[in-house]
Motif scaffolding. Structure first.
Motif, PDB file in Angstrom:
ATOM      1  N   ILE A   9       0.838  -1.205   0.000  1.00 43.40           N
ATOM      2  CA  ILE A   9       0.000   0.000   0.000  1.00 43.40           C
ATOM      3  C   ILE A   9       0.873   1.254   0.000  1.00 43.40           C
ATOM      4  O   ILE A   9       0.608   2.209  -0.743  1.00 43.40           O
ATOM      5  CB  ILE A   9      -0.961  -0.007   1.203  1.00 43.40           C
ATOM      6  N   ASP A  12       2.429   1.699  -3.407  1.00 47.31           N
ATOM      7  CA  ASP A  12       1.432   2.190  -4.349  1.00 47.31           C
ATOM      8  C   ASP A  12       1.124   3.667  -4.108  1.00 47.31           C
ATOM      9  O   ASP A  12       0.971   4.442  -5.050  1.00 47.31           O
ATOM     10  CB  ASP A  12       0.162   1.348  -4.221  1.00 47.31           C
ATOM     11  N   ALA A  13       1.061   4.070  -2.842  1.00 49.00           N
ATOM     12  CA  ALA A  13       0.779   5.471  -2.513  1.00 49.00           C
ATOM     13  C   ALA A  13       1.910   6.386  -2.980  1.00 49.00           C
ATOM     14  O   ALA A  13       1.663   7.456  -3.552  1.00 49.00           O
ATOM     15  CB  ALA A  13       0.562   5.633  -1.017  1.00 49.00           C
ATOM     16  N   THR A  16       1.888   6.568  -6.809  1.00 48.72           N
ATOM     17  CA  THR A  16       0.765   7.402  -7.256  1.00 48.72           C
ATOM     18  C   THR A  16       1.077   8.880  -7.045  1.00 48.72           C
ATOM     19  O   THR A  16       0.818   9.708  -7.930  1.00 48.72           O
ATOM     20  CB  THR A  16      -0.527   7.017  -6.506  1.00 48.72           C
ATOM     21  N   PHE A  76      -6.347   4.832  -7.489  1.00 44.69           N
ATOM     22  CA  PHE A  76      -5.689   4.518  -6.219  1.00 44.69           C
ATOM     23  C   PHE A  76      -6.715   4.406  -5.085  1.00 44.69           C
ATOM     24  O   PHE A  76      -6.662   3.487  -4.275  1.00 44.69           O
ATOM     25  CB  PHE A  76      -4.641   5.580  -5.892  1.00 44.69           C
ATOM     26  N   THR A  77      -7.650   5.334  -5.054  1.00 49.52           N
ATOM     27  CA  THR A  77      -8.675   5.321  -4.015  1.00 49.52           C
ATOM     28  C   THR A  77      -9.534   4.063  -4.102  1.00 49.52           C
ATOM     29  O   THR A  77      -9.858   3.452  -3.082  1.00 49.52           O
ATOM     30  CB  THR A  77      -9.561   6.578  -4.121  1.00 49.52           C
ATOM     31  N   ILE A  80      -7.619   1.175  -2.678  1.00 48.38           N
ATOM     32  CA  ILE A  80      -7.593   1.239  -1.215  1.00 48.38           C
ATOM     33  C   ILE A  80      -8.921   0.779  -0.638  1.00 48.38           C
ATOM     34  O   ILE A  80      -8.963   0.016   0.341  1.00 48.38           O
ATOM     35  CB  ILE A  80      -7.254   2.676  -0.737  1.00 48.38           C
TER      36      ILE A  80
END
Length: 89
Positions: A9, A12-13, A16, A76-77, A80
């Protein structure tokens, strides 16, 4: 939630964030470098000279890449939210 999931995560954050901010940062750096070279060659040492061209360029790049930025952040959201939904089951 495992350690690998948290690292995934965060990775990925960060990627992004880099994807979304890169166009604006690159244009800002290039414009600043070009204006600095212009100032050095002409010996015009006005500090506010870089502000207006950078502001205009950043606004244009923001308008041009807004759709890409929005799609990247929404994607991305959604990822998540999928992870949160899978954890609570």
């Amino acid at each position: 939630m495992s350690e690998d999931m948290i690292i995934g995560i965060l990775k990925d954050a960060i990627s992004t964030g880099i994807k979304v901010s890169a166009p604006i940062l690159i244009v800002s750096i290039v414009i600043g470098l070009v204006i600095s070279i212009f100032q050095a060659t002409t010996q015009i040492q006005e500090q506010t000279l870089t502000f207006v061209p950078k502001l205009i360029a950043i606004a244009l790049v923001g308008l041009i890449t807004a759709k890409f930025m929005n799609q990247t952040i929404v994607s991305f959201t959604e990822r998540i939210f999928e992870i949160i939904a899978s954890i609570s089951k």
